[in-house]
Design a protein around this motif. Sequence first.
Motif, mmCIF file in Angstrom:
data_model
loop_
_atom_site.group_PDB
_atom_site.id
_atom_site.type_symbol
_atom_site.label_atom_id
_atom_site.label_comp_id
_atom_site.label_asym_id
_atom_site.label_seq_id
_atom_site.Cartn_x
_atom_site.Cartn_y
_atom_site.Cartn_z
ATOM 1 N N MET A 1 0.878 -1.382 0.114
ATOM 2 C CA MET A 1 -0.035 -0.018 0.190
ATOM 3 C C MET A 1 0.917 1.300 -0.001
ATOM 4 N N CYS A 2 0.468 2.335 -0.396
ATOM 5 C CA CYS A 2 1.017 3.661 -0.399
ATOM 6 C C CYS A 2 1.246 4.235 0.866
ATOM 7 N N GLY A 3 1.982 5.222 0.963
ATOM 8 C CA GLY A 3 2.149 6.143 2.063
ATOM 9 C C GLY A 3 1.801 7.507 1.815
ATOM 10 N N ILE A 4 0.939 8.085 2.461
ATOM 11 C CA ILE A 4 0.674 9.516 2.401
ATOM 12 C C ILE A 4 0.875 10.253 3.481
ATOM 13 N N ALA A 5 1.080 11.681 3.270
ATOM 14 C CA ALA A 5 1.479 12.354 4.409
ATOM 15 C C ALA A 5 1.609 13.844 4.104
ATOM 16 N N GLY A 6 1.159 14.829 5.042
ATOM 17 C CA GLY A 6 0.946 16.129 4.696
ATOM 18 C C GLY A 6 0.873 17.150 5.785
ATOM 19 N N PHE A 7 0.820 18.156 5.774
ATOM 20 C CA PHE A 7 0.954 19.369 6.866
ATOM 21 C C PHE A 7 0.065 20.629 6.667
ATOM 22 N N VAL A 8 -0.166 21.284 7.535
ATOM 23 C CA VAL A 8 -0.516 22.777 7.667
ATOM 24 C C VAL A 8 0.258 23.488 8.741
ATOM 25 N N GLY A 9 0.408 24.592 8.542
ATOM 26 C CA GLY A 9 1.305 25.419 9.387
ATOM 27 C C GLY A 9 2.721 25.388 9.072
ATOM 28 N N ASP A 10 3.285 25.870 9.727
ATOM 29 C CA ASP A 10 5.044 26.219 9.705
ATOM 30 C C ASP A 10 5.900 24.947 10.068
ATOM 31 N N MET A 11 5.895 24.108 9.017
ATOM 32 C CA MET A 11 6.805 22.762 8.924
ATOM 33 C C MET A 11 8.163 23.070 8.881
ATOM 34 N N PRO A 12 9.146 22.903 9.726
ATOM 35 C CA PRO A 12 10.492 22.859 9.259
ATOM 36 C C PRO A 12 10.858 21.947 8.206
ATOM 37 N N PHE A 13 11.820 22.393 7.283
ATOM 38 C CA PHE A 13 12.206 21.485 6.092
ATOM 39 C C PHE A 13 12.621 20.232 6.511
ATOM 40 N N ASN A 14 13.397 19.842 7.592
ATOM 41 C CA ASN A 14 14.104 18.746 8.162
ATOM 42 C C ASN A 14 13.088 17.752 8.644
ATOM 43 N N GLY A 27 5.913 2.406 -0.021
ATOM 44 C CA GLY A 27 5.948 2.397 -1.446
ATOM 45 C C GLY A 27 7.055 2.997 -2.146
ATOM 46 N N THR A 28 7.536 2.387 -2.914
ATOM 47 C CA THR A 28 9.056 2.460 -3.775
ATOM 48 C C THR A 28 8.897 2.872 -4.919
ATOM 49 N N ASP A 29 7.591 2.744 -5.708
ATOM 50 C CA ASP A 29 7.293 2.666 -7.081
ATOM 51 C C ASP A 29 7.430 4.269 -7.545
ATOM 52 N N ALA A 30 7.106 5.172 -6.940
ATOM 53 C CA ALA A 30 7.015 6.176 -7.237
ATOM 54 C C ALA A 30 6.902 7.333 -6.013
ATOM 55 N N ALA A 31 7.300 8.664 -6.224
ATOM 56 C CA ALA A 31 7.333 9.577 -5.154
ATOM 57 C C ALA A 31 6.816 10.886 -5.702
ATOM 58 N N GLY A 32 6.075 11.701 -4.701
ATOM 59 C CA GLY A 32 5.869 12.976 -5.154
ATOM 60 C C GLY A 32 5.402 13.970 -3.854
ATOM 61 N N GLN A 65 9.136 28.232 1.942
ATOM 62 C CA GLN A 65 9.176 29.624 2.775
ATOM 63 C C GLN A 65 7.910 30.120 2.143
ATOM 64 N N GLY A 66 7.206 30.675 3.135
ATOM 65 C CA GLY A 66 5.920 31.181 3.046
ATOM 66 C C GLY A 66 4.524 30.408 2.512
ATOM 67 N N THR A 67 4.891 28.805 2.663
ATOM 68 C CA THR A 67 4.025 27.939 2.284
ATOM 69 C C THR A 67 3.417 27.360 3.720
ATOM 70 N N ASN A 68 2.137 27.189 4.025
ATOM 71 C CA ASN A 68 1.547 26.660 5.294
ATOM 72 C C ASN A 68 0.789 25.343 4.891
ATOM 73 N N ARG A 69 0.942 24.788 3.676
ATOM 74 C CA ARG A 69 0.407 23.386 3.628
ATOM 75 C C ARG A 69 0.942 22.727 2.326
ATOM 76 N N GLY A 70 1.095 21.394 2.552
ATOM 77 C CA GLY A 70 1.713 20.612 1.614
ATOM 78 C C GLY A 70 1.109 19.207 1.692
ATOM 79 N N LEU A 71 1.441 18.285 0.624
ATOM 80 C CA LEU A 71 1.006 17.064 0.455
ATOM 81 C C LEU A 71 2.111 16.036 0.127
ATOM 82 N N MET A 72 2.338 14.944 0.521
ATOM 83 C CA MET A 72 3.482 13.902 -0.023
ATOM 84 C C MET A 72 2.952 12.570 -0.124
ATOM 85 N N HIS A 73 3.813 12.007 -1.037
ATOM 86 C CA HIS A 73 3.146 10.328 -1.360
ATOM 87 C C HIS A 73 4.258 9.652 -1.555
ATOM 88 N N CYS A 74 4.174 8.418 -1.228
ATOM 89 C CA CYS A 74 4.973 7.225 -1.604
ATOM 90 C C CYS A 74 4.225 6.246 -2.195
#
Length: 282
Positions: A1-14, A27-32, A65-74
């Motif tokens: 199965m895939c892995g999904i993740a995301g955030f709202v607010g000020d999330m540090p890069f690391n 999931g290792t077939d693709a990422a985004g 920088q200046g972004t307060n939400r995002g989505l990630m996928h594996c």
Amino acid sequence: MCGIAGFVGDMPFNKLTQLWVDNEIRGTDAAGIALGNENIWISKAPATASVLLLEIAGKVAERLQGTNRGLMHCRAATNGNPSVSENNHPILSPNRIGMLVHNGIVQPKTPRKGCSECDSEQLLMALEEKGLVKGMDEVGGMRAIGYVPLVKTEQDSNESVFLFRDYMTPLYLGEGDGFRAFSSRREGLEAIGCKTKALDPWVMYKLTSTGLREWHRYERTQSDWQGWPGEMYDWQGLGYGPCERGKKGLTLAQLFRRSFKRSKKKGKYGDGLRLFTLTSGD
């Protein structure tokens, strides 16, 4: 199965990159990854998250920088070749109304034309045609999602992420310092210092920087994890899709048990188990 993740607010890069790569185990077939409020930046490739990150780390840090939400996928690919970019996540709707990351596999009751090979785009189109509440009833199967609306309305100001899971797919919320994040893996959230909790199944949540609230609670019972009410799934040589109970159709739970028994005899996971997660929802 895939892995999904995301955030709202000020999330540090690391912490963002650590959470994304943590889902690579699923999931290792693709990422985004997608970052932004109105001006969305998306990067995806048929590679693992850690490999893709080597190429785009500077851009991720810049766009954060200046972004307060995002989505990630594996991605663990099921429908749709990962070498075709349109099949990978995050998926942006053609009219740029919204964006989706999805873990699971779904079968639309009414297939939409013009979609990619990936079944997740059918889910995205159903959500946008019927709305977030009614659209979820337009597909059968398994799903956990993060959905980002890209059009400002009275109900949304480009600062929210909508979350949903069923009984088969895990999804967790994490509260950090100045941000809130979600992930298919509790361990990844705990590793970046978040207080975590499992999201209730069959509830549509709205996540903002100020908190999490229920958007809609569906009338479902835990028995629904065995398959969509009134639909059965016939798979592995018999043809995937709805069919009648008691004939050649198998519920998702039956498929899971059969695959697990077969894999135990082989001493390893069988191919049939690839579509299902061994991680419980809670």
